[in-house]
Design a protein around this motif. Structure first.
Motif, PDB file in Angstrom:
ATOM      1  N   ARG A 136       0.837  -1.217   0.000  1.00  0.00           N
ATOM      2  CA  ARG A 136       0.000   0.000   0.000  1.00  0.00           C
ATOM      3  C   ARG A 136       0.863   1.254   0.000  1.00  0.00           C
ATOM      4  O   ARG A 136       0.535   2.238  -0.663  1.00  0.00           O
ATOM      5  CB  ARG A 136      -0.921  -0.012   1.216  1.00  0.00           C
ATOM      6  N   ILE A 137       1.952   1.213   0.753  1.00  0.00           N
ATOM      7  CA  ILE A 137       2.849   2.373   0.804  1.00  0.00           C
ATOM      8  C   ILE A 137       3.450   2.636  -0.571  1.00  0.00           C
ATOM      9  O   ILE A 137       3.478   3.777  -1.042  1.00  0.00           O
ATOM     10  CB  ILE A 137       3.950   2.162   1.866  1.00  0.00           C
ATOM     11  N   PHE A 138       3.907   1.575  -1.245  1.00  0.00           N
ATOM     12  CA  PHE A 138       4.466   1.747  -2.593  1.00  0.00           C
ATOM     13  C   PHE A 138       3.416   2.242  -3.575  1.00  0.00           C
ATOM     14  O   PHE A 138       3.704   3.048  -4.459  1.00  0.00           O
ATOM     15  CB  PHE A 138       5.089   0.448  -3.089  1.00  0.00           C
ATOM     16  N   GLU A 139       2.206   1.743  -3.444  1.00  0.00           N
ATOM     17  CA  GLU A 139       1.138   2.200  -4.332  1.00  0.00           C
ATOM     18  C   GLU A 139       0.820   3.672  -4.095  1.00  0.00           C
ATOM     19  O   GLU A 139       0.568   4.416  -5.038  1.00  0.00           O
ATOM     20  CB  GLU A 139      -0.101   1.332  -4.167  1.00  0.00           C
ATOM     21  N   LEU A 140       0.844   4.099  -2.825  1.00  0.00           N
ATOM     22  CA  LEU A 140       0.642   5.523  -2.525  1.00  0.00           C
ATOM     23  C   LEU A 140       1.756   6.383  -3.110  1.00  0.00           C
ATOM     24  O   LEU A 140       1.529   7.547  -3.470  1.00  0.00           O
ATOM     25  CB  LEU A 140       0.547   5.746  -1.009  1.00  0.00           C
ATOM     26  N   LEU A 141       2.945   5.816  -3.201  1.00  0.00           N
ATOM     27  CA  LEU A 141       4.079   6.528  -3.797  1.00  0.00           C
ATOM     28  C   LEU A 141       4.114   6.364  -5.315  1.00  0.00           C
ATOM     29  O   LEU A 141       5.097   6.724  -5.961  1.00  0.00           O
ATOM     30  CB  LEU A 141       5.387   6.032  -3.179  1.00  0.00           C
ATOM     31  N   GLU A 142       3.024   5.788  -5.867  1.00  0.00           N
ATOM     32  CA  GLU A 142       2.843   5.606  -7.307  1.00  0.00           C
ATOM     33  C   GLU A 142       3.920   4.738  -7.951  1.00  0.00           C
ATOM     34  O   GLU A 142       4.360   4.980  -9.075  1.00  0.00           O
ATOM     35  CB  GLU A 142       2.730   6.964  -8.000  1.00  0.00           C
ATOM     36  N   GLN A 143       4.332   3.714  -7.233  1.00  0.00           N
ATOM     37  CA  GLN A 143       5.254   2.732  -7.794  1.00  0.00           C
ATOM     38  C   GLN A 143       4.447   1.716  -8.599  1.00  0.00           C
ATOM     39  O   GLN A 143       3.260   1.511  -8.326  1.00  0.00           O
ATOM     40  CB  GLN A 143       6.034   2.027  -6.673  1.00  0.00           C
ATOM     41  N   PRO A 144       5.068   1.067  -9.565  1.00  0.00           N
ATOM     42  CA  PRO A 144       4.328   0.062 -10.353  1.00  0.00           C
ATOM     43  C   PRO A 144       3.769  -1.042  -9.454  1.00  0.00           C
ATOM     44  O   PRO A 144       4.415  -1.479  -8.497  1.00  0.00           O
ATOM     45  CB  PRO A 144       5.391  -0.498 -11.300  1.00  0.00           C
ATOM     46  N   ALA A 145       2.585  -1.495  -9.772  1.00  0.00           N
ATOM     47  CA  ALA A 145       1.893  -2.506  -8.957  1.00  0.00           C
ATOM     48  C   ALA A 145       2.682  -3.809  -8.881  1.00  0.00           C
ATOM     49  O   ALA A 145       2.722  -4.440  -7.816  1.00  0.00           O
ATOM     50  CB  ALA A 145       0.497  -2.757  -9.513  1.00  0.00           C
ATOM     51  N   ASP A 146       3.329  -4.214  -9.982  1.00  0.00           N
ATOM     52  CA  ASP A 146       4.083  -5.468  -9.947  1.00  0.00           C
ATOM     53  C   ASP A 146       5.310  -5.354  -9.048  1.00  0.00           C
ATOM     54  O   ASP A 146       5.669  -6.295  -8.342  1.00  0.00           O
ATOM     55  CB  ASP A 146       4.457  -5.931 -11.350  1.00  0.00           C
ATOM     56  N   SER A 147       5.942  -4.179  -9.026  1.00  0.00           N
ATOM     57  CA  SER A 147       7.083  -3.960  -8.123  1.00  0.00           C
ATOM     58  C   SER A 147       6.630  -3.980  -6.669  1.00  0.00           C
ATOM     59  O   SER A 147       7.306  -4.545  -5.802  1.00  0.00           O
ATOM     60  CB  SER A 147       7.764  -2.630  -8.418  1.00  0.00           C
ATOM     61  N   ALA A 148       5.490  -3.365  -6.408  1.00  0.00           N
ATOM     62  CA  ALA A 148       4.950  -3.356  -5.048  1.00  0.00           C
ATOM     63  C   ALA A 148       4.620  -4.767  -4.588  1.00  0.00           C
ATOM     64  O   ALA A 148       4.868  -5.125  -3.430  1.00  0.00           O
ATOM     65  CB  ALA A 148       3.712  -2.466  -4.975  1.00  0.00           C
ATOM     66  N   GLU A 149       4.107  -5.586  -5.486  1.00  0.00           N
ATOM     67  CA  GLU A 149       3.760  -6.968  -5.142  1.00  0.00           C
ATOM     68  C   GLU A 149       5.015  -7.791  -4.840  1.00  0.00           C
ATOM     69  O   GLU A 149       5.049  -8.557  -3.881  1.00  0.00           O
ATOM     70  CB  GLU A 149       2.966  -7.608  -6.277  1.00  0.00           C
ATOM     71  N   VAL A 150       6.045  -7.632  -5.644  1.00  0.00           N
ATOM     72  CA  VAL A 150       7.294  -8.360  -5.426  1.00  0.00           C
ATOM     73  C   VAL A 150       7.920  -7.931  -4.096  1.00  0.00           C
ATOM     74  O   VAL A 150       8.392  -8.772  -3.325  1.00  0.00           O
ATOM     75  CB  VAL A 150       8.271  -8.155  -6.610  1.00  0.00           C
ATOM     76  N   ALA A 151       7.907  -6.635  -3.826  1.00  0.00           N
ATOM     77  CA  ALA A 151       8.446  -6.140  -2.553  1.00  0.00           C
ATOM     78  C   ALA A 151       7.671  -6.720  -1.373  1.00  0.00           C
ATOM     79  O   ALA A 151       8.261  -7.120  -0.361  1.00  0.00           O
ATOM     80  CB  ALA A 151       8.404  -4.618  -2.514  1.00  0.00           C
ATOM     81  N   GLN A 152       6.360  -6.785  -1.515  1.00  0.00           N
ATOM     82  CA  GLN A 152       5.524  -7.348  -0.446  1.00  0.00           C
ATOM     83  C   GLN A 152       5.849  -8.817  -0.210  1.00  0.00           C
ATOM     84  O   GLN A 152       5.963  -9.258   0.930  1.00  0.00           O
ATOM     85  CB  GLN A 152       4.043  -7.190  -0.801  1.00  0.00           C
ATOM     86  N   GLN A 153       6.022  -9.586  -1.282  1.00  0.00           N
ATOM     87  CA  GLN A 153       6.360 -11.001  -1.154  1.00  0.00           C
ATOM     88  C   GLN A 153       7.701 -11.175  -0.438  1.00  0.00           C
ATOM     89  O   GLN A 153       7.833 -12.022   0.450  1.00  0.00           O
ATOM     90  CB  GLN A 153       6.437 -11.662  -2.535  1.00  0.00           C
ATOM     91  N   TYR A 154       8.682 -10.380  -0.833  1.00  0.00           N
ATOM     92  CA  TYR A 154      10.001 -10.475  -0.220  1.00  0.00           C
ATOM     93  C   TYR A 154       9.928 -10.136   1.268  1.00  0.00           C
ATOM     94  O   TYR A 154      10.446 -10.876   2.105  1.00  0.00           O
ATOM     95  CB  TYR A 154      10.997  -9.534  -0.924  1.00  0.00           C
ATOM     96  N   ILE A 155       9.279  -9.054   1.577  1.00  0.00           N
ATOM     97  CA  ILE A 155       9.227  -8.596   2.968  1.00  0.00           C
ATOM     98  C   ILE A 155       8.511  -9.612   3.859  1.00  0.00           C
ATOM     99  O   ILE A 155       8.976  -9.911   4.965  1.00  0.00           O
ATOM    100  CB  ILE A 155       8.572  -7.201   3.056  1.00  0.00           C
TER     101      ILE A 155
END
Length: 177
Positions: free
Chosen positions: A48-67
């Motif tokens: 959600r934080i990455f999406e609020l910062l307007e990062q690509p959705a696929d990047s946000a998903e990968v970051a979420q999986q890693y974290i």
């Protein structure tokens, strides 16, 4: 936050107040548990934080999986770093070196298994990292606990009220670090 342990344990160790060395170790561990809870609350919402910062959705998903996969290891790595600094201040170097070299070799093997054999991609990297962090903490804790003459026994004790009472003093040194 672990920086406070360097100063405070050094001072206590120099005064030969070994019990106080252990109190500062336990104080740091307690503070790190609280910080880990706060950190977890932020990190589990990173998509959600990455999406609020307007990062690509696929990047946000990968970051979420890693974290989500590495998070348990991050907590143990915080505790390892605290114990590592506690030992370094007391002149204990070799066990840390041996454990880190051994876990590096295991890390490379686990990366091979998770990435090449199991094809787990980013989750495999996170699981391998969390495993390495866990091995580091568990191995060093067991080594200190089993090696009776590694540190002064007075400095290796359980939490007590003194650990809680030293939180303000510890924060004065730990926050700037």
């Amino acid at each position: 936050m672990c920086g406070g342990i360097d100063t405070l344990v050094s001072q206590a160790f120099g005064r030969k107040d070994y019990y106080l060395c252990g109190v500062y170790l336990n104080t740091a561990r307690l503070i790190l548990v609280v910080l880990a809870v706060l950190q977890t609350l932020v990190l589990v919402n990173c998509r959600r934080i990455f999406e609020l910062l307007e990062q690509p959705a696929d990047s946000a998903e990968v970051a979420q999986q890693y974290i989500l996969a590495v998070l348990p290891g991050l907590f143990l790595n915080m505790q390892f770093e605290c114990l590592r600094r506690f030992l370094l201040v007391q002149g204990v170097y070799n066990p840390i070196l041996y454990i880190l070299v051994g876990s590096l070799l295991l890390h490379m093997c686990s990366l091979y298994v998770y990435l090449i054999l199991l094809d787990l991609r980013i989750v495999g990297v996170a699981v391998a990292t969390a495993t390495t962090y866990s091995i580091n903490f568990i191995a060093l804790t067991l080594y200190v606990h089993l090696k009776k003459n590694l540190v002064r026994r007075e400095s290796w004790h359980c939490f007590d009220l003194n650990s809680v009472m030293q939180i303000p003093r510890y924060l004065r040194f730990g926050l700037p670090s």
